[in-house]
Every structure is written in C-alpha cells, then in structure tokens.
Motif scaffolding. Structure first.
Motif, PDB file in Angstrom:
ATOM      1  N   THR A  39       0.814  -1.226   0.000  1.00 58.44           N
ATOM      2  CA  THR A  39       0.000   0.000   0.000  1.00 58.44           C
ATOM      3  C   THR A  39       0.839   1.265   0.000  1.00 58.44           C
ATOM      4  N   GLY A  40       2.082   1.160   0.450  1.00 56.81           N
ATOM      5  CA  GLY A  40       2.899   2.369   0.582  1.00 56.81           C
ATOM      6  C   GLY A  40       2.557   3.178   1.817  1.00 56.81           C
ATOM      7  N   LYS A  41       1.722   2.639   2.647  1.00 48.14           N
ATOM      8  CA  LYS A  41       1.357   3.352   3.879  1.00 48.14           C
ATOM      9  C   LYS A  41       2.515   3.309   4.881  1.00 48.14           C
ATOM     10  N   THR A  42       2.817   4.453   5.473  1.00 45.40           N
ATOM     11  CA  THR A  42       3.899   4.549   6.453  1.00 45.40           C
ATOM     12  C   THR A  42       3.335   4.445   7.863  1.00 45.40           C
ATOM     13  N   TYR A  43       3.942   3.562   8.658  1.00 39.40           N
ATOM     14  CA  TYR A  43       3.528   3.386  10.056  1.00 39.40           C
ATOM     15  C   TYR A  43       4.657   3.850  10.971  1.00 39.40           C
ATOM     16  N   SER A  44       4.309   4.707  11.903  1.00 39.31           N
ATOM     17  CA  SER A  44       5.278   5.170  12.895  1.00 39.31           C
ATOM     18  C   SER A  44       5.013   4.387  14.179  1.00 39.31           C
ATOM     19  N   LEU A  45       5.985   3.564  14.588  1.00 41.86           N
ATOM     20  CA  LEU A  45       5.723   2.623  15.677  1.00 41.86           C
ATOM     21  C   LEU A  45       6.176   3.113  17.047  1.00 41.86           C
ATOM     22  N   GLY A  46       6.517   4.377  17.139  1.00 40.07           N
ATOM     23  CA  GLY A  46       6.976   4.911  18.421  1.00 40.07           C
ATOM     24  C   GLY A  46       5.834   5.474  19.248  1.00 40.07           C
ATOM     25  N   ILE A  47       6.044   5.508  20.546  1.00 41.52           N
ATOM     26  CA  ILE A  47       5.092   6.179  21.435  1.00 41.52           C
ATOM     27  C   ILE A  47       5.771   7.447  21.947  1.00 41.52           C
ATOM     28  N   ASN A  61       4.527   0.518  19.399  1.00 44.28           N
ATOM     29  CA  ASN A  61       3.125   0.779  19.126  1.00 44.28           C
ATOM     30  C   ASN A  61       2.677  -0.042  17.903  1.00 44.28           C
ATOM     31  N   LEU A  62       1.910  -1.097  18.141  1.00 42.50           N
ATOM     32  CA  LEU A  62       1.525  -2.019  17.070  1.00 42.50           C
ATOM     33  C   LEU A  62       0.053  -1.902  16.708  1.00 42.50           C
ATOM     34  N   ALA A  63      -0.614  -0.907  17.269  1.00 40.53           N
ATOM     35  CA  ALA A  63      -2.067  -0.806  17.091  1.00 40.53           C
ATOM     36  C   ALA A  63      -2.473  -0.670  15.630  1.00 40.53           C
ATOM     37  N   GLU A  64      -1.795   0.220  14.932  1.00 43.39           N
ATOM     38  CA  GLU A  64      -2.222   0.525  13.573  1.00 43.39           C
ATOM     39  C   GLU A  64      -1.904  -0.628  12.618  1.00 43.39           C
ATOM     40  N   LEU A  65      -0.735  -1.219  12.766  1.00 41.08           N
ATOM     41  CA  LEU A  65      -0.406  -2.398  11.940  1.00 41.08           C
ATOM     42  C   LEU A  65      -1.452  -3.480  12.157  1.00 41.08           C
ATOM     43  N   ALA A  66      -1.807  -3.700  13.432  1.00 36.06           N
ATOM     44  CA  ALA A  66      -2.782  -4.753  13.746  1.00 36.06           C
ATOM     45  C   ALA A  66      -4.150  -4.433  13.155  1.00 36.06           C
ATOM     46  N   ALA A  67      -4.545  -3.172  13.286  1.00 34.32           N
ATOM     47  CA  ALA A  67      -5.854  -2.783  12.761  1.00 34.32           C
ATOM     48  C   ALA A  67      -5.928  -3.009  11.256  1.00 34.32           C
ATOM     49  N   ASP A  68      -4.795  -2.802  10.590  1.00 37.36           N
ATOM     50  CA  ASP A  68      -4.742  -2.987   9.135  1.00 37.36           C
ATOM     51  C   ASP A  68      -4.420  -4.431   8.742  1.00 37.36           C
ATOM     52  N   ARG A  69      -4.270  -5.298   9.740  1.00 35.80           N
ATOM     53  CA  ARG A  69      -3.839  -6.690   9.480  1.00 35.80           C
ATOM     54  C   ARG A  69      -2.627  -6.706   8.550  1.00 35.80           C
ATOM     55  N   CYS A  70      -1.723  -5.793   8.822  1.00 31.78           N
ATOM     56  CA  CYS A  70      -0.492  -5.710   8.044  1.00 31.78           C
ATOM     57  C   CYS A  70       0.559  -6.565   8.744  1.00 31.78           C
ATOM     58  N   TYR A  71       0.767  -7.766   8.259  1.00 30.06           N
ATOM     59  CA  TYR A  71       1.611  -8.736   8.963  1.00 30.06           C
ATOM     60  C   TYR A  71       3.027  -8.836   8.414  1.00 30.06           C
ATOM     61  N   GLU A  72       3.223  -8.393   7.198  1.00 24.20           N
ATOM     62  CA  GLU A  72       4.544  -8.387   6.567  1.00 24.20           C
ATOM     63  C   GLU A  72       4.799  -6.997   6.036  1.00 24.20           C
ATOM     64  N   PHE A  73       5.973  -6.461   6.283  1.00 19.34           N
ATOM     65  CA  PHE A  73       6.237  -5.074   5.874  1.00 19.34           C
ATOM     66  C   PHE A  73       7.737  -4.821   5.876  1.00 19.34           C
ATOM     67  N   LEU A  74       8.105  -3.703   5.289  1.00 18.12           N
ATOM     68  CA  LEU A  74       9.484  -3.255   5.403  1.00 18.12           C
ATOM     69  C   LEU A  74       9.603  -2.528   6.734  1.00 18.12           C
ATOM     70  N   LEU A  75      10.620  -2.873   7.501  1.00 12.13           N
ATOM     71  CA  LEU A  75      10.815  -2.201   8.789  1.00 12.13           C
ATOM     72  C   LEU A  75      12.194  -1.561   8.822  1.00 12.13           C
TER      73      LEU A  75
END
Lengths: 297, 297, 297, 297
Positions: free
Chosen positions: A38-46, A262-276
């Motif tokens: 999707t190209g969506k960027t997730y920021s995993l910091g709190i 912070n894994l909330a957004e990845l989980a909500a999107d069921r995004c299980y594989e990604f570039l980290l």
C-alpha cells in the motif's frame, strides 16, 4: 545457557559486535523492499514525555525542557537577527531505555558476560560500553513481521502476566498465513500497550513472551524481537528467571530487543509483513537508544 | 517573505502542522521503494558524544551517563537475579538539536510566526511547542536524492563560508543526471563534515546553501533538505540574513531541515537516488529530534 | 603514604566517615563564634553558570534551565490560580564538582582505598558512594583562617603553576600574625581566581599548594583546606604526583577540600580570622557538593 | 494586595533586589552571634535523592549519577596517575526547588509582578530571571527562631491541611518565652516532615501557615520564613488562594521562604533561638537553590 540451543557466540567471529543483525544482507534487504503493497507509512513509536506512557520510576522521568524560545530573542538579535526572528530549542533529559527503544547487545549480561563473551565489567561510568554499544548498530532494515497473539486468541489484550508460549506464536503465524525467515524483525502484539495508553492502568504485571517462546524465536534465526510491552518478556518473568528472555535473545543469541512498540495501527490494518527500518541513535557507548521505528506496508 | 515565491501557508489547510511532508503520499512511497538497486543500508547519523563532533557551546555538551552497571548488581539480586546477571543502562542529557538531527517546523519563527502562521509565543518552558512540534512528524519515508556539490566542483570540501547557489545545485544535478521531484528528501553535500570529523578544525565558518538555493529547492516542492553541516545554510548567513535559509524553507514553506548528516558513504558510492527513512523521536512538544536517517541504495 | 606523617586512618575509629571534621567540637565552635568583630557577612561562592567561571570541559557545562515561567501560567490556573499569578522554577544540570564546591572524603582514592581504608570500588553508578559521601557531612562550622600567600609575596596573583611551599604558608601566617590551630578551616589565597574571573584567561596552569605544604597543613590538624583555584593543589601537580595534594589531605588525613573559593573580599578587608560556615548539600551518595561558604568577619 | 499591610515594595529603593534581607545589618549579625549557648551545630537539610523525600512529580526526580569512578581509572592513568589512584565524581540533575531549598524573590508573581514591581515576564528560558534571582542572595546570617507550633499544641504533627493562625504562632512564642524581632529568620514547625520521612505517607494535604499568619510575620518584619513542609503555607491553600502565603511573604514583602526544613533536632533540644546561616548557591538567574541551612545552638 538458558535456551536449549547452541548460542550465537562466535558465529560471526570472535570480534563480532553486531550479532543477529549480520543476517541483514543486501539480498534480504532487497527482498524486504518488495513486501510493501500500500505504501502506507507506520510510525511505531510512542511519545517521550513526563507522564502517560510507561516510565519506570527508577529511571527518572524523561524531561523536555525549553532551552530557548522567543523570550530569548535578544540572543538572536545579538547575532544580527531581525525583530520577530528567533529560534526555539530544547534540552532533553531521558533514560536511554525510554518509551519505544532498542536495546543494545551490551544491555544485559549473564554469567558476567554480554553477547559473544565480552566481559560485563567493560561498561564504565564515563565511557559506557566498550563493546556492543548501540552506536555500533546504526541503521536497521529488513522484513518486519507482526505476530498478533492477542488477535489470534480473540482478545483485546492478553491477561496481565500472561506468558506467551511457542505454540501461541506458531498459532498466530498460522492464523496469519505467515512463516518466519532468517533475519526477520519480529514484532509481537500482546495488546497491553494500547490498553495502558488508553486507560492509564497499572504498569505491572504485563503479558509477554516466556523462555520457550524466546528459544523458538532464536531457533528461527530472527534478528530482532519487539513487543508492545516494557520488556518483551512477561513480567513477572517466566519461571521467575530474572531477565530470562533478555538472556536467551540478547545475551546468548545476539538478537536485539525493541520495547514499548506501538503495534495498534499495523494490527488494525492486518499488516503482517512489511518493510521495517530503525535508526538507532549513535550514542557512543550507550546501552540502548530511544527510536521511532518506521514500517512501510 | 524572504523567498520570491508564494509560501506554503494554508496550502494544506489552516490547521496543518505537517507542512511539506504532506507530499509523501503512499504512491510516492511506493515509487521510492523501487529505487534501491544494491540493497546496501546507509546509516547517515554521526555520533552523539561529548567531543569530536560539531557541538555548539551554548547548547551544552551531550552526555551519556551510566546509570546502572554490574557494580549495581545488588539491584538485580534484590529482584531475584542470579549471581552474575544484571543490566547496563544509561541516562542521557542532550540538546534536541544535537549531532544529526531533524528540525521541527516550530524550530524557527519570523515576523513572530512559525510555519502556517501559528504564533511564535506558543512555545512555553514546561509544555514546549503547542503546534508543529517534532512528535507530530513520526516516520518519514520517501525518495532520497544526494546533490554532491563538492564533487560537482571537483573539491573535497567547499570553502568555509561558501554560499551554495541555485546554479551549483542545478549543475550538480545535471552532472549526476538526476531531476528533483515533488516530495523529494534532498541531501546536499558540501564535504565540510567529513573534514571536520577527520581533522577537528574550526567549527565556523561553514559552507552551505544561500537564500537563492533555498528558494530553488522550495520551488521544486521538496519535502526536506539536509546537509553535511550544522545549519544546512552557510555560516555566516547569506546576505547576513540571520537564519534566512531556515526562514525560507522551514517557516515559509514547511520544508524540514536535517543537519549534520553523514553523506560520505553515499557520495563514495555515487549513490544519488535511494529510499530514505527517518524516525524522528516523538518527544512531546520538542523543536527537533536527534535521528539516524537510514538510506537504502 | 605520600606525606611523611602518620595518617589519620583509624584515629576516630574504624567506622569513621567524618575525618577531620571530628575536630569541630562544640567548644571549638563556641570559640569560633567569638572571632567576628565587624559582623560583616562574606559570601565565598562564585557563580554557577554556563561560562565565565572555571568549568572543566570533561565535566560538561552546568545548565540552569527554566522549567516553568509565566508562559506556563495555565498550570497555575488549572490549580485555581488567579489571572496574573504563577511560579517560576528551574531544572538544574551540573557536576557535583562545579564552581565553588566541597569535596567529600570519597572523592579521591589511592592504593585503591579512600579515607580510613574503605575500598575504592564501593562507589557504584546508581547508588554512588557507600562510604564518606557528602551527605554524611551536613553543616560545617569553625574557625576560618585566610592565608593570603599572594599578598605575603606582594603580588596580585602567584605565577601560573607556582607550587606553594610550607615556608610560603608560614611566612604569610607570620605576616598576618596568625597561628593555625587544630580544627581550623584554612583558605589559601593565590589570587588566581580573581584574575581568571576578571580576564577570562587560560584555565591552566594554576598556582596551588604542593606536597610539602599539604603535609604542613595536615600536621597542623586542620579540618579543611580551601583555595581560590580549581584543585587546591597546583596544576601541573607538584613533583608530577597525580592528585598528590588530594591524596595527602583527603585520602590520608580525612581533611576536606574546598575549591574555587572567592577570597577577594576577605583579602581586601585583611580579614584573616573569621567564623566560617558551610552547608554541603545532603546529596545521597555524592562525592562533592556545590556550596556557598559563608564567612562572618 | 493580599495582606492588610503596606507592602515592602520601594522600601529599600526602586532597584532593590534583596528584599527583607536588607534587615540583616552587621549589628544584627553581631547580636545573633551572641545567641549560641552550647556550640552544637544543626544541619537543617534533608537528603536530595530519587525517593523517600517529598519530591513533587511535575518537577522530575532528582538524580545523582556517577560520572567517574575507579572503573574509569584509565582517565587518571592517561594524566599520569599511579595504578590504584583515581577520582570519583557525579553529575547532578535536580530541580532548583528540591528537598530543602530557599526560594528566590522571583519565584512567584502576582498581578504579573514579582517583588518590588519587576515584571513577571523577565524570566526567560535561557537566561532565567533578570531580577531577584537566587544568585543575588549569597550568604544569609541572622537570628534564627524556631516556632514549634506542634509542641505548643501538644501533638506530634498538626493535622494534614491544618491552617496555622497568627494566634497559633503567638501562643507558641509565648510558650517558648520568645519575641520576634526585625530581621529574624523564622522556622515554623508543624511536625509534618518528620512524619513523612518516617512513615512515607501521603504527600498531600499538608499543614502550614495561612494568610493571616503570613501577614502577622510580615508585620514583624522578619527576613525569612521556613517550615518543615513543602510550601511553608498549608496545602490546600488557605481560603483557596493559590500560593497566597507566597504572595504575602515573597511577592508583597520580599520575605524569603525556606522549604522542607528539618526541624526535628532543634525541637528535640528545645533550641528556640540560634545563629542561622544559609549559603544559597549562586546559580545565575535561578529561582531557588537547594541548601543545607546550618544552625548553631
């Protein structure tokens, strides 16, 4: 040895300080670059702030202090600044292990040794860690995998103190249709952090992985294990082994830990594989770095 | 207005706090993911330490202090730790604008206003910046472009105080066969930082971009401008306009700045296009964050 | 032993942590209370600030940061404050050995031991010094004696690096018509600090006492030795014995040191005998405390 | 005006920054020197440490960090130190208003003004207070008077939240056979601190003086009011006037405040009149200083 497998000491040479990040070859990075859809960027910091996030008392409160603002405009004026022009700057006081952070391999020792057998007494007050400090890490890029244990169990969050097992991890992976690969950057979701941030409940106990799950991950040759809790492992510690999960992963196997993720957004999107990607600060001699991991889905 | 173009105030709405990072749409991120050819990871940060790196006196020396080491093992033992088991931890004291760092849009104000017209007096000692603080940014992912001005001019480093012009940038881009696109994360190499790290010479003066070059970059609609120097812009400031480059980019156009970026390895590899990711720490209310930008070539 | 005399280890018992402050009996305090003639109060501290005072680089710059001011008045308002009412507060970052400060007996060790034979390795990162830390001291009151060596030699300041001898001290005492007594709090004037504050010259070298003078003072059974310089002893160290003066006084004899003491006004008034009081901060486990000694002439 | 009396603004000139310390003339100091009878030294400070003492959360935890210990002996060796010789040093992070501390006259403002009418907005982040900062104070010497309200009422400690009245103060003074004089340094005992240190109970509420008692003390022309609690005044504030006691004493009358003072030993000895000396640290621009007041009975 706490884990039942052979450790990674010596695996990348006697003078290695990088540990399981050695798995992150350019080939694996190129593979990981092909994962995002999707190209969506997730920021995993709190946030890093005085309260509201899981700050451990003995570490002292992180503080951001304004060092300069418009009230100090005379400083700008003295350097030729026009009226109404100036800068805002901060001074920071914070533990290296604050909010979302990455543990260096020197963070924990067992049998008086850190990863690869370096002596534990080579961390001094003024100079910090001589070996395996966080500044040796720099940039981390690889295949990120979310293992949503809470979702796999059909709960918002695992019970406080729950010890995640190897079977829990495998079941969640199966549910997600994902397999672990060498060099993976694995993020395990317990749901605890979301609840804590939302409800400001008790800090302890916390769900997290146990010794068996840690060994399972080590056997998969992952490079990093993160979680949405304070210590990756459960608190109280599994089988009452103090820092047992840290010992299996960090000390025995050179596998990095990422905490308060912070894994909330990845989980909500069921995004299980990604570039980290993770950019640990190059703080000379430090035992950890606060980070904002960036995932691309 | 310092720049000759229309500013970006209001472009993304009256309540926007993100500025030119709005350009980083999922589509552009997906495009950027296709750039890497080698899979090589570049860590663009420099060390955070007491000396040896460009620390500005008035900001105070960054300090990493050992908070706990093996000598405090009694603390671990009191929590059930086995003999020989313990943790190493640090306490950090550092300016937000230390070593390699990313300026928040609230960092500089002009005519008593920061980006998008928010009043400059909304940065208070205890709470920091109410608007456009660095915690609003989180993760940045996009197309990274290196503009190697030093190489284009055939020198190791530009003269101290040299003002990089728009023509210098265009010539270097032409030499490299690269065009700037909307949303680019542009890194401009002067060679200064490499020389400073190697030779520990004088901090000032420094080469950097001038007002015209800043306007040129703003017209290209880039999202971020970084450089291997302390202020992106030249010191002394071009045309003696105090923080003029900051005003054009940060204040007028919401374009982020990245300072003290280590560009040596990218330049040596002639890696001019790459995926660039930056994880700014989510320090509530802060005006900048130390970062380790991660490029993938 | 560096000094030629028997040390004070064991003199006040095996578990003593107070050293030569044991001399300060109520009788001696009552005697000291009779010394003042004018009632003039002298503040012997110098400023604690980012620059302008002798700050040693490796210790980091002391910083006073405004934590709360009128711009945070919303905090006061939230607690019921009336408009226009609020508080100003600071956060401090500073070495324990900053500006005018008093060394604890644990500050220096020799032969791996601090005063009274306690092992040097009982100072840990988290807890600090187990023995002889500054919080064991509290309040000091006694007969203060100024030995103005610079005046005795007829100079504004002793030459940088000059090693003050026992004969220098005796001559100055004779000039002043003063004799040292057991338990005295001795302040030795070199003139260096006044020159440094006024002219902002080089920090090093500095005049100060040598090993012989230190032994002379120890033989007089004084309780504390202060000086208007950074280390009481000369820099470079007398006979190149690293911290030799500290070893003779602090380690071997339990005699406290007071550094960067402002002696200008006492000297100008030729006030050679006075009541001296020092309130060391009770920082648990610390190796020193910044202080403002107060003399009454 | 909160108090019913004329304020002290202008009393010592328009440019005065010293306030009621102007009362401490050499004559009064000489008088105070005649008070001690036993020569016993009392240290009135409480520890500065991470826990166990009344630390207010919003100020952050005071931290003493070991900066150098024997594990860094290589630094000493590099400077010529013999094996087994080295130094121990700390780095301190603490609020200016920590543990036992003395408020500067700039600490609180009312009607947007601090003492003597200086504007409240002259306290900036980088430079601190332009007027009435703690470094203007230096050394304080005078007649100390303990008013033991708890003892006068026959209790170990006053009830949490109890508002001490003028009549309470007068009765305790009468019980003790003491009269207040101009320039006195008055210490009011509630018993709260002893209970808190011993039992680690709740921080709030706390007993302390109310508005009437503050006015009573101001009318007596005292120079300083201290107490064995966190704010001198009661919490909750008397008549719900936020910082009302501070406004009457500090702002309107230039009378200094001393907080978290350890009065246990003076009270146990029924030592009601004594010489009191305070050496406030000369922290440039600061709004308070941690201190260890020293009394001589």
């Amino acid at each position: 040895m706490l884990s039942t497998r052979k450790s990674n000491w010596g695996r990348w040479g006697e003078s290695d300080e990088l540990g399981a990040l050695n798995h992150l070859t350019p080939e694996r990075v190129l593979d990981a670059l092909r994962l995002p859809k999707t190209g969506k960027t997730y920021s995993l910091g709190i946030p890093i702030q005085r309260s509201g996030v899981p700050n451990l008392d003995y570490r002292g409160t992180p503080q951001r202090l304004t060092m300069i603002n418009h009230e100090d405009e005379a400083m700008a004026r003295a350097n030729g600044g026009a009226p109404g022009v100036g800068a805002n700057e901060d001074q920071l006081i914070m533990p290296s292990h604050t909010s979302t952070h990455m543990d260096a391999l020197c963070h924990v020792y067992s049998d008086n040794k850190i990863y690869n057998g370096y002596p534990a007494d080579e961390v001094t007050p003024y100079s910090g860690a001589a070996k395996c400090s966080i500044d040796k890490v720099g940039g981390v890029v690889g295949r990120g995998v979310l293992i949503d244990v809470a979702a796999s169990k059909g709960v918002d969050q695992l019970e406080p103190g729950y010890v995640v097992t190897a079977a829990d991890l495998q079941k969640a992976l199966d549910d997600q249709g994902i397999e672990l690969r060498t060099g993976d950057l694995v993020l395990i979701r317990t749901g605890w952090l979301e609840d804590y941030l939302a409800n400001q409940g008790e800090m302890m106990p916390q769900p997290g992985i146990g010794l068996e799950a840690a060994t399972f991950l080590a056997e998969k040759d992952v490079a990093l294990v993160g979680s949405d809790n304070t210590a990756v492992e459960s608190i109280p510690f599994d089988q009452n082994v103090y820092l047992g999960g840290h010992i299996v992963l960090l000390v025995e196997n050179g596998i990095y830990l990422l905490e308060n993720v912070n894994l909330a957004e990845l989980a909500a999107d069921r995004c299980y594989e990604f570039l980290l990607t993770i950019g640990a600060l190059k703080i000379t001699g430090a035992t950890a770095s606060p980070v904002t991991p960036v995932a691309i889905g």
